[in-house]
Design a protein around this motif. Structure first.
Motif, PDB file in Angstrom:
ATOM      1  N   ILE A  21       2.611  70.362  14.065  1.00 42.62           N
ATOM      2  CA  ILE A  21       1.951  70.029  15.505  1.00 42.62           C
ATOM      3  C   ILE A  21       0.883  70.958  15.558  1.00 42.62           C
ATOM      4  O   ILE A  21      -0.117  70.513  16.026  1.00 42.62           O
ATOM      5  N   ALA A  22       0.930  72.418  15.062  1.00 39.46           N
ATOM      6  CA  ALA A  22      -0.513  72.910  14.822  1.00 39.46           C
ATOM      7  C   ALA A  22      -1.379  72.297  13.926  1.00 39.46           C
ATOM      8  O   ALA A  22      -2.913  72.431  14.225  1.00 39.46           O
ATOM      9  N   ALA A  23      -1.231  71.631  12.955  1.00 40.80           N
ATOM     10  CA  ALA A  23      -2.225  70.799  12.021  1.00 40.80           C
ATOM     11  C   ALA A  23      -2.796  69.572  13.025  1.00 40.80           C
ATOM     12  O   ALA A  23      -3.855  69.398  12.963  1.00 40.80           O
ATOM     13  N   ALA A  24      -1.887  69.102  13.819  1.00 39.43           N
ATOM     14  CA  ALA A  24      -2.574  67.932  14.587  1.00 39.43           C
ATOM     15  C   ALA A  24      -3.443  68.056  15.825  1.00 39.43           C
ATOM     16  O   ALA A  24      -4.354  67.918  15.870  1.00 39.43           O
ATOM     17  N   ASN A  25      -2.893  69.588  16.326  1.00 41.12           N
ATOM     18  CA  ASN A  25      -3.799  70.161  17.430  1.00 41.12           C
ATOM     19  C   ASN A  25      -4.980  70.680  16.753  1.00 41.12           C
ATOM     20  O   ASN A  25      -6.128  70.798  17.539  1.00 41.12           O
ATOM     21  N   ALA A  26      -4.939  71.106  15.612  1.00 38.16           N
ATOM     22  CA  ALA A  26      -6.323  71.474  15.049  1.00 38.16           C
ATOM     23  C   ALA A  26      -7.359  70.126  14.985  1.00 38.16           C
ATOM     24  O   ALA A  26      -8.566  70.537  15.043  1.00 38.16           O
ATOM     25  N   CYS A  27      -6.810  69.274  14.752  1.00 37.26           N
ATOM     26  CA  CYS A  27      -7.776  68.015  14.705  1.00 37.26           C
ATOM     27  C   CYS A  27      -8.191  67.728  16.131  1.00 37.26           C
ATOM     28  O   CYS A  27      -9.262  67.147  16.390  1.00 37.26           O
ATOM     29  N   PHE A  28      -7.359  67.834  16.992  1.00 33.05           N
ATOM     30  CA  PHE A  28      -7.632  67.283  18.500  1.00 33.05           C
ATOM     31  C   PHE A  28      -8.762  68.284  18.981  1.00 33.05           C
ATOM     32  O   PHE A  28      -9.780  68.203  19.575  1.00 33.05           O
ATOM     33  N   GLY A  70     -12.369  54.461  13.279  1.00 33.23           N
ATOM     34  CA  GLY A  70     -11.829  55.138  12.109  1.00 33.23           C
ATOM     35  C   GLY A  70     -11.592  56.420  12.490  1.00 33.23           C
ATOM     36  O   GLY A  70     -11.284  57.426  11.469  1.00 33.23           O
ATOM     37  N   ALA A  71     -11.176  56.788  13.603  1.00 34.17           N
ATOM     38  CA  ALA A  71     -11.044  58.263  14.136  1.00 34.17           C
ATOM     39  C   ALA A  71      -9.389  58.615  13.727  1.00 34.17           C
ATOM     40  O   ALA A  71      -9.466  59.740  13.185  1.00 34.17           O
ATOM     41  N   GLU A  72      -8.584  57.743  13.568  1.00 34.95           N
ATOM     42  CA  GLU A  72      -7.217  58.146  13.157  1.00 34.95           C
ATOM     43  C   GLU A  72      -7.392  58.312  11.891  1.00 34.95           C
ATOM     44  O   GLU A  72      -6.612  59.311  11.310  1.00 34.95           O
ATOM     45  N   ASP A  73      -7.988  57.657  10.912  1.00 36.04           N
ATOM     46  CA  ASP A  73      -7.817  57.978   9.492  1.00 36.04           C
ATOM     47  C   ASP A  73      -8.680  59.327   9.199  1.00 36.04           C
ATOM     48  O   ASP A  73      -8.248  59.957   8.432  1.00 36.04           O
ATOM     49  N   GLU A  74      -9.715  59.623   9.893  1.00 33.99           N
ATOM     50  CA  GLU A  74     -10.510  60.615   9.770  1.00 33.99           C
ATOM     51  C   GLU A  74      -9.451  61.931  10.113  1.00 33.99           C
ATOM     52  O   GLU A  74      -9.391  63.017   9.451  1.00 33.99           O
ATOM     53  N   ASP A  75      -8.728  61.733  11.120  1.00 33.28           N
ATOM     54  CA  ASP A  75      -8.058  62.898  11.784  1.00 33.28           C
ATOM     55  C   ASP A  75      -6.721  62.893  11.058  1.00 33.28           C
ATOM     56  O   ASP A  75      -6.057  64.031  10.821  1.00 33.28           O
ATOM     57  N   PHE A  76      -6.028  61.992  10.423  1.00 32.70           N
ATOM     58  CA  PHE A  76      -4.975  61.994   9.559  1.00 32.70           C
ATOM     59  C   PHE A  76      -5.356  62.876   8.255  1.00 32.70           C
ATOM     60  O   PHE A  76      -4.693  63.738   7.769  1.00 32.70           O
ATOM     61  N   ASP A  77      -6.730  62.462   7.607  1.00 34.92           N
ATOM     62  CA  ASP A  77      -7.039  63.463   6.615  1.00 34.92           C
ATOM     63  C   ASP A  77      -7.394  64.839   6.843  1.00 34.92           C
ATOM     64  O   ASP A  77      -6.764  65.833   6.214  1.00 34.92           O
ATOM     65  N   CYS A  78      -7.775  65.198   8.104  1.00 41.22           N
ATOM     66  CA  CYS A  78      -8.008  66.483   8.762  1.00 41.22           C
ATOM     67  C   CYS A  78      -6.491  67.160   8.780  1.00 41.22           C
ATOM     68  O   CYS A  78      -6.414  68.334   8.508  1.00 41.22           O
ATOM     69  N   LEU A  79      -5.605  66.354   9.371  1.00 42.94           N
ATOM     70  CA  LEU A  79      -4.201  66.899   9.533  1.00 42.94           C
ATOM     71  C   LEU A  79      -3.698  67.354   8.235  1.00 42.94           C
ATOM     72  O   LEU A  79      -3.030  68.574   8.285  1.00 42.94           O
ATOM     73  N   LEU A  80      -3.756  66.543   7.176  1.00 48.62           N
ATOM     74  CA  LEU A  80      -3.268  66.791   5.941  1.00 48.62           C
ATOM     75  C   LEU A  80      -3.754  67.966   5.386  1.00 48.62           C
ATOM     76  O   LEU A  80      -3.082  68.994   4.652  1.00 48.62           O
ATOM     77  N   ASP A  81      -5.070  68.103   5.655  1.00 51.71           N
ATOM     78  CA  ASP A  81      -5.770  69.276   4.852  1.00 51.71           C
ATOM     79  C   ASP A  81      -5.409  70.566   5.642  1.00 51.71           C
ATOM     80  O   ASP A  81      -5.138  71.520   4.889  1.00 51.71           O
ATOM     81  N   HIS A  82      -5.292  70.577   6.980  1.00 52.16           N
ATOM     82  CA  HIS A  82      -5.162  71.740   7.549  1.00 52.16           C
ATOM     83  C   HIS A  82      -3.487  72.196   7.671  1.00 52.16           C
ATOM     84  O   HIS A  82      -3.484  73.215   7.128  1.00 52.16           O
ATOM     85  N   TYR A  83      -2.577  71.237   7.308  1.00 48.55           N
ATOM     86  CA  TYR A  83      -1.289  71.340   7.309  1.00 48.55           C
ATOM     87  C   TYR A  83      -1.036  71.982   5.781  1.00 48.55           C
ATOM     88  O   TYR A  83      -0.241  72.847   5.597  1.00 48.55           O
ATOM     89  N   GLY A  84      -1.628  71.530   4.793  1.00 44.86           N
ATOM     90  CA  GLY A  84      -1.641  72.052   3.604  1.00 44.86           C
ATOM     91  C   GLY A  84      -2.041  73.414   3.204  1.00 44.86           C
ATOM     92  O   GLY A  84      -1.460  74.173   2.476  1.00 44.86           O
ATOM     93  N   GLN A  85      -2.984  73.883   4.183  1.00 38.13           N
ATOM     94  CA  GLN A  85      -3.365  75.329   3.875  1.00 38.13           C
ATOM     95  C   GLN A  85      -2.605  76.098   4.900  1.00 38.13           C
ATOM     96  O   GLN A  85      -2.758  77.381   4.582  1.00 38.13           O
ATOM     97  N   ASN A  86      -1.835  75.515   5.574  1.00 39.02           N
ATOM     98  CA  ASN A  86      -0.956  76.492   6.640  1.00 39.02           C
ATOM     99  C   ASN A  86       0.410  76.109   6.555  1.00 39.02           C
ATOM    100  O   ASN A  86       1.135  76.017   7.575  1.00 39.02           O
ATOM    101  N   ILE A  87       0.885  75.752   5.482  1.00 38.17           N
ATOM    102  CA  ILE A  87       2.379  74.844   5.347  1.00 38.17           C
ATOM    103  C   ILE A  87       3.633  75.658   5.611  1.00 38.17           C
ATOM    104  O   ILE A  87       4.648  75.300   5.985  1.00 38.17           O
ATOM    105  N   MET A  88       3.369  77.258   5.466  1.00 39.00           N
ATOM    106  CA  MET A  88       4.583  78.083   5.896  1.00 39.00           C
ATOM    107  C   MET A  88       4.293  79.035   7.026  1.00 39.00           C
ATOM    108  O   MET A  88       4.979  80.244   7.214  1.00 39.00           O
ATOM    109  N   ALA A  89       3.111  79.000   7.881  1.00 42.99           N
ATOM    110  CA  ALA A  89       3.087  79.853   8.963  1.00 42.99           C
ATOM    111  C   ALA A  89       4.293  79.900   9.720  1.00 42.99           C
ATOM    112  O   ALA A  89       4.516  81.144  10.165  1.00 42.99           O
ATOM    113  N   HIS A  90       4.734  78.939  10.052  1.00 45.53           N
ATOM    114  CA  HIS A  90       6.241  79.201  10.906  1.00 45.53           C
ATOM    115  C   HIS A  90       7.422  78.416  10.462  1.00 45.53           C
ATOM    116  O   HIS A  90       8.516  78.676  10.840  1.00 45.53           O
TER     117      HIS A  90
END
Length: 224
Positions: A21-28, A70-90
């Motif tokens: 959810i943190a990754a999705a919110n980062a994109c929003f 194309g916003a969803e595809d852009e945000d999906f890439d953003c989500l994966l990138d953010h999540y991959g960098q913060n995969i064990m925060a919580h």
């Protein structure tokens, strides 16, 4: 005779919802929309995948805001990138996972993971959780041309682990896992400690798993 126990990952072995959810919110936030999802209240949405989270958030946007093409595809890439960098925060393993995996292995069972998480992220998370070596195989969303609930995904997971589908079962947490097991002709145990709690019983699994301490006995019963 031993068998194969196949696990889903997110919402089954580990509670990953807050980091997803943190990754999705980062994109929003990057679109000046603020945090559209709640870490606790929207945990169940997180376990249905990245695009499900994005679409849920879009549904809460102010009525005067429109997304560009194309916003969803852009945000999906953003989500994966953010999540991959913060995969064990919580993220944490659910109670009893490590002991259950050890006991299942000691009982001679083969262990495997079948997840709809992208493979690179699944590998990274399992290693960060220090449990990757427990599993003989791991099939993820992009490992094959198909994914859960396609039964071929489950069957390949078992076969690559060196097991037999007829002597296996799935441990999961969502309707996708219920459908996967049904399509593959195997039993499923759904965890009752996720966001839905015991309401997951509505999916009519062959068993509810209330705690990982109960899994070794269930495996002995089902795979005896």
């Amino acid at each position: 005779m031993t068998g194969t126990v196949v696990f889903d990952l997110d919402g089954t072995l580990a509670d990953t919802s807050a980091d997803l959810i943190a990754a999705a919110n980062a994109c929003f936030r990057a679109r000046d929309l603020g945090d559209l999802l709640h870490p606790q209240d929207d945990a169940l949405i997180a376990f249905h995948g990245g695009r499900a989270m994005l679409r849920a958030g879009y549904g809460r946007m102010p009525s005067d805001r429109l997304l560009p093409p194309g916003a969803e595809d852009e945000d999906f890439d953003c989500l994966l990138d953010h999540y991959g960098q913060n995969i064990m925060a919580h993220t944490k393993l659910y109670p009893g996972v490590e002991n259950a995996l050890k006991q299942l292995a000691d009982d001679g069972h083969i262990l495997a993971v079948c997840t709809n998480k992208p493979e690179a992220l699944a590998e990274s998370l399992l290693r960060a959780l220090n449990i990757r070596d427990a599993f003989a195989s791991m099939i993820a969303a992009d490992t094959l041309p198909h994914r859960k609930p396609d039964p071929r995904t489950y069957k390949t997971t078992v076969e690559r682990a060196g097991g037999k589908v007829s002597r296996s079962f799935l441990v999961g947490d969502t309707e996708t896992d219920r459908k996967t097991a049904s399509a593959a002709g195997v039993k499923v145990a759904l965890v009752s400690f996720g966001p839905e709690g015991t309401a997951i019983e509505r999916l009519a699994p062959e068993a509810l798993l209330h705690h990982f301490d109960d899994l070794p006995a269930l495996a002995r019963d089902w795979l005896a």
